[in-house]
Design an enzyme around this catalytic site. Structure first.
Site, PDB file in Angstrom:
ATOM      1  N   HIS A 134      37.821  68.878  40.265  1.00 28.88           N
ATOM      2  CA  HIS A 134      37.029  67.648  40.129  1.00 28.88           C
ATOM      3  C   HIS A 134      35.821  67.817  39.185  1.00 28.88           C
ATOM      4  CE1 HIS A 134      34.654  64.117  41.056  1.00 28.88           C
ATOM      5  NE2 HIS A 134      33.778  64.830  41.725  1.00 28.88           N
ATOM      6  N   HIS A 184      27.688  69.201  39.507  1.00 28.68           N
ATOM      7  CA  HIS A 184      27.113  68.012  40.149  1.00 28.68           C
ATOM      8  C   HIS A 184      27.307  67.931  41.661  1.00 28.68           C
ATOM      9  CE1 HIS A 184      31.162  66.130  39.883  1.00 28.68           C
ATOM     10  NE2 HIS A 184      30.738  65.371  40.878  1.00 28.68           N
ATOM     11  N   ASP A 185      28.340  68.595  42.196  1.00 27.00           N
ATOM     12  CA  ASP A 185      28.548  68.563  43.650  1.00 27.00           C
ATOM     13  C   ASP A 185      28.138  69.864  44.340  1.00 27.00           C
ATOM     14  OD1 ASP A 185      29.428  65.932  44.234  1.00 27.00           O
ATOM     15  OD2 ASP A 185      31.468  66.379  43.557  1.00 27.00           O
ATOM     16  N   GLU A 242      25.170  69.143  46.922  1.00 23.76           N
ATOM     17  CA  GLU A 242      25.634  68.251  47.996  1.00 23.76           C
ATOM     18  C   GLU A 242      26.654  68.940  48.910  1.00 23.76           C
ATOM     19  OE1 GLU A 242      26.084  64.072  46.777  1.00 23.76           O
ATOM     20  OE2 GLU A 242      28.026  64.128  47.811  1.00 23.76           O
ATOM     21  N   ASP A 243      27.522  69.732  48.357  1.00 19.47           N
ATOM     22  CA  ASP A 243      28.697  70.209  49.106  1.00 19.47           C
ATOM     23  C   ASP A 243      28.797  71.721  49.312  1.00 19.47           C
ATOM     24  OD1 ASP A 243      29.513  67.574  49.268  1.00 19.47           O
ATOM     25  OD2 ASP A 243      30.815  67.695  47.526  1.00 19.47           O
ATOM     26  N   ASP A 274      31.835  60.703  37.179  1.00 20.54           N
ATOM     27  CA  ASP A 274      32.204  61.042  38.573  1.00 20.54           C
ATOM     28  C   ASP A 274      32.995  59.882  39.185  1.00 20.54           C
ATOM     29  OD1 ASP A 274      32.177  62.471  41.015  1.00 20.54           O
ATOM     30  OD2 ASP A 274      30.201  61.718  41.587  1.00 20.54           O
TER      31      ASP A 274
HETATM   32  N1  G4P Z   1      39.312  59.997  45.301  1.00 18.07           N
HETATM   33  C1  G4P Z   1      39.239  61.191  45.918  1.00 18.07           C
HETATM   34  N2  G4P Z   1      38.015  61.661  46.288  1.00 18.07           N
HETATM   35  C2  G4P Z   1      37.964  62.872  46.890  1.00 18.07           C
HETATM   36  C3  G4P Z   1      39.120  63.622  47.128  1.00 18.07           C
HETATM   37  N3  G4P Z   1      38.751  64.780  47.710  1.00 18.07           N
HETATM   38  C4  G4P Z   1      37.434  64.760  47.820  1.00 18.07           C
HETATM   39  N4  G4P Z   1      36.924  63.615  47.334  1.00 18.07           N
HETATM   40  C5  G4P Z   1      35.491  63.243  47.313  1.00 18.07           C
HETATM   41  O1  G4P Z   1      35.278  62.295  48.353  1.00 18.07           O
HETATM   42  C6  G4P Z   1      34.130  61.500  48.013  1.00 18.07           C
HETATM   43  C7  G4P Z   1      34.450  60.060  48.350  1.00 18.07           C
HETATM   44  O2  G4P Z   1      34.757  59.983  49.722  1.00 18.07           O
HETATM   45  P1  G4P Z   1      33.794  59.233  50.717  1.00 18.07           P
HETATM   46  O3  G4P Z   1      34.393  59.312  52.094  1.00 18.07           O
HETATM   47  O4  G4P Z   1      33.478  57.887  50.169  1.00 18.07           O
HETATM   48  O5  G4P Z   1      32.429  60.049  50.661  1.00 18.07           O
HETATM   49  P2  G4P Z   1      31.909  61.333  51.448  1.00 18.07           P
HETATM   50  O6  G4P Z   1      32.920  62.425  51.234  1.00 18.07           O
HETATM   51  O7  G4P Z   1      30.587  61.609  50.797  1.00 18.07           O
HETATM   52  O8  G4P Z   1      31.767  60.970  52.887  1.00 18.07           O
HETATM   53  C8  G4P Z   1      33.808  61.722  46.548  1.00 18.07           C
HETATM   54  O9  G4P Z   1      32.587  62.443  46.541  1.00 18.07           O
HETATM   55  P3  G4P Z   1      31.597  62.506  45.287  1.00 18.07           P
HETATM   56  O10 G4P Z   1      32.325  63.138  44.142  1.00 18.07           O
HETATM   57  O11 G4P Z   1      30.369  63.163  45.784  1.00 18.07           O
HETATM   58  O12 G4P Z   1      31.301  61.031  44.811  1.00 18.07           O
HETATM   59  P4  G4P Z   1      30.783  59.707  45.548  1.00 18.07           P
HETATM   60  O13 G4P Z   1      32.026  58.955  45.927  1.00 18.07           O
HETATM   61  O14 G4P Z   1      29.982  60.121  46.751  1.00 18.07           O
HETATM   62  O15 G4P Z   1      30.003  59.019  44.522  1.00 18.07           O
HETATM   63  C9  G4P Z   1      35.034  62.553  46.059  1.00 18.07           C
HETATM   64  O16 G4P Z   1      34.736  63.494  45.063  1.00 18.07           O
HETATM   65  C10 G4P Z   1      40.403  63.094  46.731  1.00 18.07           C
HETATM   66  O17 G4P Z   1      41.457  63.690  46.917  1.00 18.07           O
HETATM   67  N5  G4P Z   1      40.394  61.872  46.129  1.00 18.07           N
HETATM   68 MN    MN Z   2      31.750  64.256  42.489  1.00 20.95          MN
END
Ligand code: G4P
Ligand code: MN
Length: 179
Positions: free
Chosen positions: A35, A61-62, A65-66, A122
């Site tokens: 990602h 970027h993550d 946070e992660d 992102d």
């Molecule tokens: N579409 C998708 N997303 C996935 C997958 N695996 C992990 N993610 C991550 O999950 C986040 C979106 O899921 P949510 O349930 O909305 O958020 P949360 O994880 O913060 O609770 C994104 O975080 P983020 O990058 O921090 O972005 P943001 O959505 O918080 O802006 C994304 O990168 C996947 O298989 N598909």
């Molecule tokens: Mn991200």
């Protein structure tokens, strides 16, 4: 090899070590590092971004946070600008999810231009990923809600990169989620 290439390799290696035990939420359990690499690649390959600090911030970027990464660690290793961009795109994980989502919509217009670029890429990566496959445990409604919410965030990022914004708008149109 030029020094920017060396710097990008140092950065991608740092991110890969930090995310080494994490997987995406897809059924295949894709390595999480795909990602951040993909986000940086959207910026360079599609967005025409050459600002090395934006590309480094995309790779990282993550991490705050992660993973156990701290902003101080990023600042010591990659400098204040990269650390600041990453902090700007980092959600406060201690807040309830609904509040975190609301704050992204509220904060988006006030981010720096560099942070807006990372946020656009992102969202573009994550929306394409949702079109590719549904994360384990997500309903179709949850996917649609993510599109609607992302469109609200992206609304606040406009005027930053026309190419990335047009690609996002097209995805929102396909979902009937444009604003
Ligand atoms: N579409 C998708 N997303 C996935 C997958 N695996 C992990 N993610 C991550 O999950 C986040 C979106 O899921 P949510 O349930 O909305 O958020 P949360 O994880 O913060 O609770 C994104 O975080 P983020 O990058 O921090 O972005 P943001 O959505 O918080 O802006 C994304 O990168 C996947 O298989 N598909
Ligand atoms: Mn991200």
């Amino acid at each position: 090899m030029d020094s920017e290439a060396v710097l990008l390799l140092e950065t991608v290696n740092f991110a890969a070590e930090k995310h080494r035990n994490q997987r995406r939420k897809d059924a295949d359990g894709t390595p999480y590092i795909n990602h951040p690499i993909g986000v940086a690649r959207i910026l360079s390959h599609e967005g025409g971004v050459t600002d090395i600090e934006v590309l480094q911030a995309a790779l990282l970027h993550d991490t705050v946070e992660d993973t156990d990464t701290t902003p101080a660690e990023l600042e010591a290793k990659f400098g204040p600008t990269v650390a600041r961009i990453v902090e700007e795109v980092t959600d406060e994980k201690s807040l309830p999810k609904q509040e975190r989502k609301r704050l992204q919509v509220e904060h988006a217009p006030h981010c720096s231009r560099q942070a807006k670029l990372v946020k656009l890429a992102d969202k573009l990566y994550n929306l394409r990923d949702l079109n590719r496959c549904t994360p384990v445990g997500w309903t179709a409604e949850r996917v649609q809600e993510y599109f609607v919410w992302a469109s609200e965030v992206v609304k606040g990022l406009k005027g930053t990169n026309p190419v990335l914004e047009e690609k996002l708008e097209e995805l929102f149109r396909q979902r009937g989620a444009q604003f």
